[in-house]
Write a protein that holds these residues in place. Structure first.
Motif, PDB file in Angstrom:
ATOM      1  N   LEU A 130      16.562  -3.228  -9.001  1.00 43.31           N
ATOM      2  CA  LEU A 130      16.528  -1.889  -9.592  1.00 43.31           C
ATOM      3  C   LEU A 130      15.111  -1.430  -9.896  1.00 43.31           C
ATOM      4  O   LEU A 130      14.849  -0.219  -9.967  1.00 43.31           O
ATOM      5  N   SER A 131      14.178  -2.403 -10.066  1.00 42.98           N
ATOM      6  CA  SER A 131      12.791  -2.021 -10.349  1.00 42.98           C
ATOM      7  C   SER A 131      12.146  -1.306  -9.169  1.00 42.98           C
ATOM      8  O   SER A 131      11.059  -0.729  -9.315  1.00 42.98           O
ATOM      9  N   THR A 132      12.796  -1.320  -8.016  1.00 39.46           N
ATOM     10  CA  THR A 132      12.278  -0.589  -6.855  1.00 39.46           C
ATOM     11  C   THR A 132      12.089   0.884  -7.188  1.00 39.46           C
ATOM     12  O   THR A 132      11.148   1.541  -6.717  1.00 39.46           O
ATOM     13  N   GLU A 133      12.978   1.465  -8.007  1.00 40.55           N
ATOM     14  CA  GLU A 133      12.879   2.868  -8.381  1.00 40.55           C
ATOM     15  C   GLU A 133      11.655   3.141  -9.236  1.00 40.55           C
ATOM     16  O   GLU A 133      11.199   4.291  -9.331  1.00 40.55           O
ATOM     17  N   VAL A 134      11.112   2.084  -9.875  1.00 38.34           N
ATOM     18  CA  VAL A 134       9.939   2.251 -10.732  1.00 38.34           C
ATOM     19  C   VAL A 134       8.648   2.129  -9.923  1.00 38.34           C
ATOM     20  O   VAL A 134       7.714   2.924 -10.101  1.00 38.34           O
ATOM     21  N   VAL A 135       8.582   1.163  -9.027  1.00 34.49           N
ATOM     22  CA  VAL A 135       7.314   0.883  -8.327  1.00 34.49           C
ATOM     23  C   VAL A 135       7.153   1.713  -7.068  1.00 34.49           C
ATOM     24  O   VAL A 135       6.062   1.729  -6.477  1.00 34.49           O
ATOM     25  N   SER A 136       8.217   2.374  -6.624  1.00 38.26           N
ATOM     26  CA  SER A 136       8.113   3.140  -5.375  1.00 38.26           C
ATOM     27  C   SER A 136       8.628   4.549  -5.583  1.00 38.26           C
ATOM     28  O   SER A 136       9.244   4.867  -6.604  1.00 38.26           O
ATOM     29  N   SER A 137       8.380   5.387  -4.594  1.00 35.03           N
ATOM     30  CA  SER A 137       8.892   6.758  -4.632  1.00 35.03           C
ATOM     31  C   SER A 137      10.346   6.772  -4.198  1.00 35.03           C
ATOM     32  O   SER A 137      10.842   5.833  -3.557  1.00 35.03           O
ATOM     33  N   GLY A 138      11.041   7.865  -4.529  1.00 36.49           N
ATOM     34  CA  GLY A 138      12.438   7.990  -4.141  1.00 36.49           C
ATOM     35  C   GLY A 138      12.615   8.012  -2.640  1.00 36.49           C
ATOM     36  O   GLY A 138      13.579   7.454  -2.109  1.00 36.49           O
ATOM     37  N   GLN A 139      11.685   8.652  -1.938  1.00 34.65           N
ATOM     38  CA  GLN A 139      11.778   8.720  -0.488  1.00 34.65           C
ATOM     39  C   GLN A 139      11.616   7.342   0.131  1.00 34.65           C
ATOM     40  O   GLN A 139      12.324   6.989   1.078  1.00 34.65           O
ATOM     41  N   TRP A 140      10.666   6.554  -0.395  1.00 39.81           N
ATOM     42  CA  TRP A 140      10.466   5.196   0.142  1.00 39.81           C
ATOM     43  C   TRP A 140      11.705   4.345  -0.083  1.00 39.81           C
ATOM     44  O   TRP A 140      12.149   3.630   0.817  1.00 39.81           O
TER      45      TRP A 140
ATOM     46  N   SER B  81       0.819  -1.219   0.000  1.00 37.61           N
ATOM     47  CA  SER B  81       0.000   0.000   0.000  1.00 37.61           C
ATOM     48  C   SER B  81       0.849   1.264   0.000  1.00 37.61           C
ATOM     49  O   SER B  81       0.367   2.351  -0.339  1.00 37.61           O
ATOM     50  N   ASP B  82       2.138   1.140   0.367  1.00 38.06           N
ATOM     51  CA  ASP B  82       3.018   2.310   0.408  1.00 38.06           C
ATOM     52  C   ASP B  82       3.689   2.563  -0.937  1.00 38.06           C
ATOM     53  O   ASP B  82       4.368   3.597  -1.093  1.00 38.06           O
ATOM     54  N   LEU B  83       3.556   1.655  -1.881  1.00 39.40           N
ATOM     55  CA  LEU B  83       4.250   1.784  -3.153  1.00 39.40           C
ATOM     56  C   LEU B  83       3.494   2.712  -4.095  1.00 39.40           C
ATOM     57  O   LEU B  83       2.270   2.866  -4.009  1.00 39.40           O
ATOM     58  N   ARG B  84       4.219   3.256  -5.039  1.00 40.34           N
ATOM     59  CA  ARG B  84       3.623   4.173  -6.004  1.00 40.34           C
ATOM     60  C   ARG B  84       2.803   3.425  -7.057  1.00 40.34           C
ATOM     61  O   ARG B  84       1.780   3.910  -7.526  1.00 40.34           O
ATOM     62  N   HIS B  85       3.252   2.207  -7.431  1.00 39.45           N
ATOM     63  CA  HIS B  85       2.549   1.379  -8.410  1.00 39.45           C
ATOM     64  C   HIS B  85       2.354  -0.023  -7.825  1.00 39.45           C
ATOM     65  O   HIS B  85       3.095  -0.954  -8.165  1.00 39.45           O
ATOM     66  N   PRO B  86       1.397  -0.186  -6.942  1.00 41.47           N
ATOM     67  CA  PRO B  86       1.228  -1.477  -6.274  1.00 41.47           C
ATOM     68  C   PRO B  86       0.890  -2.620  -7.233  1.00 41.47           C
ATOM     69  O   PRO B  86       1.341  -3.744  -7.033  1.00 41.47           O
ATOM     70  N   LEU B  87       0.102  -2.375  -8.274  1.00 42.86           N
ATOM     71  CA  LEU B  87      -0.247  -3.447  -9.208  1.00 42.86           C
ATOM     72  C   LEU B  87       0.984  -3.938  -9.968  1.00 42.86           C
ATOM     73  O   LEU B  87       1.196  -5.145 -10.136  1.00 42.86           O
TER      74      LEU B  87
END
Length: 390
Positions: free
Chosen positions: A93-103, A44-50
């Motif tokens: 590296l996909s973390t930068e895509v599915v989440s915000s920079g702060q997260w 729920s904290d991610l920018r693109h959860p799906l």
């Protein structure tokens, strides 16, 4: 008619690291369960959860494929292990895509560092401690790249320590397993060789030695020309008995890959062959010792055949440290100039191949000194291999 079953030859040698690969897949299962729990907690904290769930499905599918490949054995290859590292790095590296920079800055990558450690373990099993530690550094570098900074506080971020320790420990375990397997295989071969030698010893004792003893006894009783045959039979009987009863070579060979050269040469001692051997062992690689002993045997055979009926041979063994030297001298008739070349031209290559050629193949040398009426002397020298001599 019964069908004929096709065969693909002998079964491949067992992989000594197979138990470690199986244990690694158990760790993979646990790391996937941890990654699932982490995904549920932070989704729920991610920018693109799906998208994160789609990538997580890729993670699970790849994990299952890797587990099957490593358990079945066809994935235990460098290309497959490198592919696992590439997939792991891409998912991190996909973390930068599915989440915000702060997260990403405040958390570990969404596949979790624990799951990423599977690549480190696989590399350590395949490539050893060096490969495992290098892969651990790659995983750590990817994690730090996603965060955008390198945390020098190891008390708060021990990822690099954990990855290096895992790569080192698992790599050493794999290397130890392979060495233990090699030692076990070598011990099995040595045991089989000793058993075969004992079987041949019984056959020699029950057949050849008894016949030689009978020939020696009856020849002495008959006298005359038969006495000479009796003498030769007696010498061979004693030589064979010395070989059969010799246990020194067995113990040395079973204990290590080296052989005490004295034990091999001592079996060639006879009434017409005197041995001068050092008082301390002369260890030499088994194959080197066997070949050198065979060359000495060929030289002694030449003495018996060509030096004269009353010729005696004297064998001197010297341990020179970096090399071993054996001198075979006789008091026979010697060799006329040009006789060796003439013998080679006639197709007699015993000296050129069995002595000179054999020593040359070992990296050593065989030098002959002879004159008519002065006897002959062979000087055989073989270098020790660095692994066996400090």
């Amino acid at each position: 008619m019964l069908p004929v079953m096709a065969t693909n030859g002998p079964d491949p040698a067992p992989d000594p690291t197979a138990p470690l690969w199986r244990a690694a897949q158990l760790f993979r299962l646990l790391s996937c369960l941890y990654a699932l729990g982490f995904q549920i907690a932070i989704n729920s904290d991610l920018r693109h959860p799906l998208l994160a769930w789609l990538l997580f499905a890729v993670l699970i599918a790849w994990s299952v494929l890797c587990a099957i490949a490593y358990l079945r054995g066809f994935g235990r290859r460098p290309a497959w292990v490198v592919a696992e590292l590439v997939v792991t790095v891409l998912l991190m590296l996909s973390t930068e895509v599915v989440s915000s920079g702060q997260w990403a800055h405040n958390n570990q990558t969404w596949p979790t560092t624990l799951w990423a450690s599977n690549a480190t373990i696989s590399a350590a099993l395949q490539f050893g401690p060096a490969g495992g530690m290098l892969t651990g550094l790659a995983v750590t570098a990817t994690s730090e790249a996603v965060k955008g900074y390198f945390n020098v506080n190891l008390g708060r971020n021990a990822t690099i320590i954990v990855e290096l320790a895992v790569g080192l420990a698992v790599g050493l375990a794999a290397r130890t397993a392979r060495r233990a397997h090699d030692e076990l295989q070598r011990a099995a071969r040595l045991t089989a060789a000793v058993e075969e030698r004992e079987r041949l010893s019984r056959q020699v004792h029950d057949g050849v030695i008894q016949v030689l003893a009978l020939v020696s006894k009856r020849g002495n009783e008959i006298g005359g020309a038969a006495a000479e045959l009796a003498k030769l039979a007696g010498e061979q009987e004693r030589a064979l008995r010395s070989w059969v009863t010799s246990t020194e070579m067995e113990s040395d060979t079973a204990a290590d890959t080296t052989v005490d050269l004295r034990a091999l040469l001592r079996r060639r001692e006879a009434d017409c062959v005197s041995m001068s051997l050092p008082g301390t062992p002369v260890p030499l690689d088994g194959d080197l010792a066997t070949e050198l002993d065979a060359a000495v045997g060929n030289a002694l055979d030449n003495v018996r055949e060509h030096a004269g009926p009353d010729a005696r041979a004297f064998v001197l063994l010297e341990d020179l440290g970096a090399s071993v030297a054996v001198s075979i001298r006789d008091d026979g008739v010697g060799i006329a100039p040009g006789r060796l070349e003439e013998a080679v031209g006639q197709g007699h290559v015993g000296i050129s191949k069995s002595i000179v050629g054999r020593l040359k193949s070992l990296g050593g040398s065989a030098n002959l000194h002879t004159d008519p009426g002065e006897g002959t002397e062979w000087e055989l020298i073989v270098p020790r291999r660095s692994a066996n001599h400090d």
